[in-house]
Design a protein around this motif. Structure first.
Motif, short mmCIF file in Angstrom:
data_model
loop_
_atom_site.label_atom_id
_atom_site.label_comp_id
_atom_site.label_asym_id
_atom_site.label_seq_id
_atom_site.Cartn_x
_atom_site.Cartn_y
_atom_site.Cartn_z
N TYR A 118 47.24 3.33 62.33
CA TYR A 118 46.13 4.07 62.92
C TYR A 118 46.35 4.24 64.41
O TYR A 118 46.74 3.29 65.09
N ASP A 119 46.11 5.44 64.91
CA ASP A 119 46.28 5.69 66.35
C ASP A 119 45.19 5.03 67.17
O ASP A 119 45.45 4.50 68.25
N ILE A 120 43.96 5.09 66.67
CA ILE A 120 42.82 4.51 67.38
C ILE A 120 41.96 3.77 66.38
O ILE A 120 41.68 4.28 65.30
N VAL A 121 41.55 2.57 66.74
CA VAL A 121 40.61 1.80 65.93
C VAL A 121 39.41 1.48 66.81
O VAL A 121 39.55 0.87 67.87
N GLY A 157 41.52 -4.64 62.83
CA GLY A 157 41.85 -3.44 63.59
C GLY A 157 43.16 -3.56 64.34
O GLY A 157 43.95 -2.62 64.38
N LEU A 212 47.01 -1.08 63.67
CA LEU A 212 47.32 -0.08 64.68
C LEU A 212 48.78 0.35 64.62
O LEU A 212 49.68 -0.46 64.37
N GLY A 255 49.14 2.39 69.63
CA GLY A 255 47.74 2.48 69.23
C GLY A 255 46.77 1.90 70.25
O GLY A 255 47.15 1.13 71.14
N ALA A 287 42.94 0.04 70.60
CA ALA A 287 41.76 -0.62 70.03
C ALA A 287 40.63 -0.48 71.03
O ALA A 287 40.77 -0.86 72.19
N ILE A 321 50.43 -1.69 72.45
CA ILE A 321 49.02 -1.62 72.07
C ILE A 321 48.14 -1.70 73.32
O ILE A 321 48.39 -2.50 74.22
#
Length: 175
Positions: free
Chosen positions: A64-67, A80, A84, A88, A90, A114
């Protein structure tokens, strides 16, 4: 998927997100998430990470690119971080109360490039952006169903009791 989470999903969809995944402890809240732009839903349990990993491994970026986290739950924050993608981000919004310390794999943060951002309250530009979004988009999502039940001002105690007992997204109080 409380009101902040649902609004976040709708704003991400409005901004052009390719996919939106919702995770919650409540199956009822997950059902509501579809009306706010979410296209994948997962019930938070001991299998959630493996289910998310199974899904994300089919994507080109493998994560996931953004959580966003609106819950403040240490388990949700850790989950989360685990899902990522490289590079990514968070974004933690719901962590505004005391909870257990979370475990973060520092190597994953460094090697995965991250970014962790915290957001508390808002500034003027955020308020204007949100107001514009709501003005233009409230009919496109499930906002018309957010207030589950309305009470008169003279019934405010009943409104609080109802909210605590039934846990709706919101109750309304008419002045």
């Amino acid at each position: 998927m409380g009101l902040l989470g649902l609004t976040c999903a709708a704003m991400c969809r409005d901004a052009g997100a390719a996919g939106i995944t919702a995770v919650d402890l409540s199956q009822e809240r997950l059902k509501e998430a579809t009306g706010f732009g979410a296209d994948q839903m997962f019930l938070m349990n001991e299998n959630t990470e493996s289910q998310l990993n199974e899904t994300r491994n089919k994507w080109p970026r493998k994560g996931y690119d953004i959580v966003f986290d609106m819950s403040g739950s240490p388990d949700a924050l850790e989950l989360g971080m685990e899902v990522l993608a490289i590079g990514g981000i968070a974004i933690w919004i719901g962590t505004v109360f005391r909870a257990r310390k979370i475990a973060i794999d520092a190597e994953k943060v460094v090697r995965g490039l991250i970014t962790i951002k915290g957001l508390h309250n808002y500034n003027y530009e955020d308020f204007i952006y949100a107001l514009d979004f709501m003005t233009r988009s409230w009919k496109n999502y499930g906002f018309q169903n957010v207030v589950e039940k309305t009470f008169l001002l003279s019934e405010v105690n009943e409104a609080f009791e109802y909210a605590l007992r039934e846990k709706p997204l919101r109750v309304g109080v008419e002045l």
